[in-house]
Design an enzyme around this catalytic site. Structure first.
Site, PDB file in Angstrom:
ATOM      1  N   SER A 140       5.507 -38.470 -34.612  1.00  0.00           N
ATOM      2  CA  SER A 140       6.957 -38.515 -34.461  1.00  0.00           C
ATOM      3  C   SER A 140       7.342 -39.776 -33.712  1.00  0.00           C
ATOM      4  O   SER A 140       6.569 -40.273 -32.879  1.00  0.00           O
ATOM      5  CB  SER A 140       7.452 -37.294 -33.674  1.00  0.00           C
ATOM      6  OG  SER A 140       8.817 -37.430 -33.330  1.00  0.00           O
ATOM      7  N   TYR A 153       7.346 -31.892 -26.269  1.00  0.00           N
ATOM      8  CA  TYR A 153       7.164 -32.409 -27.631  1.00  0.00           C
ATOM      9  C   TYR A 153       6.720 -33.877 -27.614  1.00  0.00           C
ATOM     10  O   TYR A 153       5.765 -34.247 -28.299  1.00  0.00           O
ATOM     11  CB  TYR A 153       8.478 -32.259 -28.398  1.00  0.00           C
ATOM     12  CG  TYR A 153       8.417 -32.688 -29.842  1.00  0.00           C
ATOM     13  CD1 TYR A 153       7.781 -31.894 -30.791  1.00  0.00           C
ATOM     14  CD2 TYR A 153       9.005 -33.874 -30.257  1.00  0.00           C
ATOM     15  CE1 TYR A 153       7.727 -32.282 -32.130  1.00  0.00           C
ATOM     16  CE2 TYR A 153       8.968 -34.267 -31.587  1.00  0.00           C
ATOM     17  CZ  TYR A 153       8.328 -33.466 -32.514  1.00  0.00           C
ATOM     18  OH  TYR A 153       8.277 -33.862 -33.830  1.00  0.00           O
TER      19      TYR A 153
END
Length: 247
Positions: A140, A153
């Protein structure tokens, strides 16, 4: 007739993973769609009905035995494993770091980081005897871009990037390439749910191109890294983010 190349796509039942499956099927790959979501079976059936090769297997990437069985299912059905695109993952708990419980932190890392380790471990082991293969970790832009209420995250995805670089070094002489892609905001169920759960994200201006990506735009980058067009590319973390990491 030449044997089709074989690939595993984790998280292949929706979002970026589904787009990867569709792109690979269009190129004639034999695909093992791996997901906890049994919608993957309908996707595999549609590919078979169209004359392609696909199977669906259920997998929990956080469980080593489940990942090992996934890879065994792929090699059992199609022989040599040539590629893998690892999309399986979850969002964070959408809290500032001082409010994150240890159990919440561990859950994100168990799936996003530990799960990616299991996938790379067993996929690379299957490729090793053939001295050939390409493995993609879908990380990501959050691996290199700070986002609010997302430290769990961001941390898990930064760990994926470091693991990819180390694995690429382990595998380079064996002609097995290991790379990551760093998607930005993409129109997927995971992203939509994350935005709803994390209103702090709405305050960030991280879309220089002014829109979210279609999953097919992310899939095309992953599929290129599997292809013969990328045979001298390994150990990179490639942003596919509409300029998010430079904003």
């Amino acid at each position: 007739m030449a044997q089709a190349k074989s690939a595993i796509v984790t998280g292949g039942a929706s979002g970026i993973g589904k787009a990867c499956v569709e792109g690979l099927a269009a190129q004639g790959w034999a695909i093992t769609i791996a997901d906890r979501n049994e919608e993957g079976e309908a996707i595999a059936a549609a590919i078979r009905d169209a004359g392609g090769q696909a199977q669906f297997v259920t997998v929990d990437v956080s469980e080593e035995a489940s990942v090992r069985a996934m890879v065994e299912a792929a090699t059992g059905a199609y022989g040599q494993l040539h590629g893998a695109i690892n999309c399986a993952g979850i969002a964070g708990c959408s809290k500032p770091i001082h409010e994150i419980a240890v159990e919440e932190w561990d859950r994100v890392h168990r799936i996003n980081l530990r799960g990616m380790f299991f996938c790379l471990k067993y996929q690379i082991a299957a490729m090793w005897p053939y001295s050939e293969g390409s493995v993609i970790a879908v990380s990501s832009a959050a691996a290199v871009k700070g986002l609010p209420w997302s430290s769990d995250y961001c941390g898990s995805k930064a760990g994926v990037d470091g693991m990819v670089r180390g694995a690429a070094m382990d595998c380079a002489e064996q002609n097995i390439r290991v790379n990551a892609i760093l998607p930005g905001a993409t129109v997927t169920p995971l992203a939509m749910n994350s935005s709803n759960a994390n209103p702090a994200l709405a305050k960030t201006r991280t879309r220089p191109m002014g829109r979210m990506a279609d999953p097919s735009e992310i899939a095309s980058a992953a599929i290129w890294l599997l292809s013969d067009g990328a045979t001298f590319t390994t150990g990179i973390s490639m942003p596919v983010d509409g300029g998010m990491v430079i904003a």
